[in-house]
Design a protein around this motif. Structure first.
Motif, short mmCIF file in Angstrom:
data_model
loop_
_atom_site.label_atom_id
_atom_site.label_comp_id
_atom_site.label_asym_id
_atom_site.label_seq_id
_atom_site.Cartn_x
_atom_site.Cartn_y
_atom_site.Cartn_z
N LYS A 13 -12.66 13.36 5.31
CA LYS A 13 -11.31 13.11 4.81
C LYS A 13 -10.92 11.68 5.15
N MET A 14 -10.28 11.03 4.20
CA MET A 14 -9.78 9.68 4.42
C MET A 14 -8.38 9.61 3.86
N LYS A 15 -7.44 9.20 4.72
CA LYS A 15 -6.04 9.23 4.32
C LYS A 15 -5.39 7.91 4.68
N ARG A 16 -4.62 7.36 3.77
CA ARG A 16 -3.87 6.14 4.04
C ARG A 16 -2.62 6.52 4.83
N VAL A 17 -2.48 5.96 6.03
CA VAL A 17 -1.37 6.33 6.92
C VAL A 17 -0.10 5.61 6.52
N GLY A 18 -0.19 4.34 6.22
CA GLY A 18 0.99 3.56 5.88
C GLY A 18 1.40 3.76 4.44
N ARG A 19 2.19 2.85 3.98
CA ARG A 19 2.64 2.91 2.60
C ARG A 19 1.57 2.37 1.65
N PHE A 20 1.95 2.27 0.42
CA PHE A 20 1.06 1.81 -0.64
C PHE A 20 0.51 0.42 -0.31
N ARG A 21 -0.77 0.24 -0.45
CA ARG A 21 -1.49 -1.01 -0.25
C ARG A 21 -1.52 -1.49 1.20
N THR A 22 -1.44 -0.60 2.15
CA THR A 22 -1.64 -0.99 3.54
C THR A 22 -3.09 -0.73 3.91
N PHE A 23 -3.50 -1.23 5.06
CA PHE A 23 -4.87 -1.07 5.50
C PHE A 23 -4.94 -0.22 6.76
N HIS A 24 -4.07 0.77 6.88
CA HIS A 24 -4.07 1.71 7.99
C HIS A 24 -4.59 3.05 7.46
#
Length: 74
Positions: free
Chosen positions: A33-44
Motif C-alpha cells: 500500500k502506498m498513500k499520500r499523507v499530505g495534500r495534492f502534489r506533496t512528497f509525504h
C-alpha cells in the motif's frame, strides 16, 4: 525502492540481530500500500511493504510487514 533499501535493511537487521548470528538479506520486497499523507502534489508518503528476509541462498526466516513514512522536501 532504491532510496528505501538501506532503511529497510537496517530495520530488518536490527530486529533479527537478537535472533540470528548472520544478518539476513532482504528480497523480495512487495509494495502492499502506498498513500499520500499530505495534500495534492506533496512528497509525504506512507508506504506499507512486505519483505522476506533470507539467510544463505534461499532459507526464509520469516515474512515481515513494514510501514514507513517517507518525506522529501523540495
Amino acid at each position: 525502492m532504491l532510496f528505501l533499501l538501506e532503511t529497510i535493511e537496517t530495520a530488518v537487521h536490527d530486529y533479527y540481530s537478537k535472533l540470528l548470528y548472520d544478518n539476513p538479506l532482504v528480497y523480495p520486497i512487495d509494495v502492499l500500500k502506498m498513500k499520500r499523507v499530505g495534500r495534492f502534489r506533496t512528497f509525504h508518503f506512507m508506504i506499507t511493504l512486505e519483505v522476506t528476509p533470507v539467510v544463505g541462498p534461499y532459507i526464509s526466516v520469516g515474512k515481515d510487514r513494514l510501514t514507513m513514512i517517507q518525506s522529501r522536501s523540495i
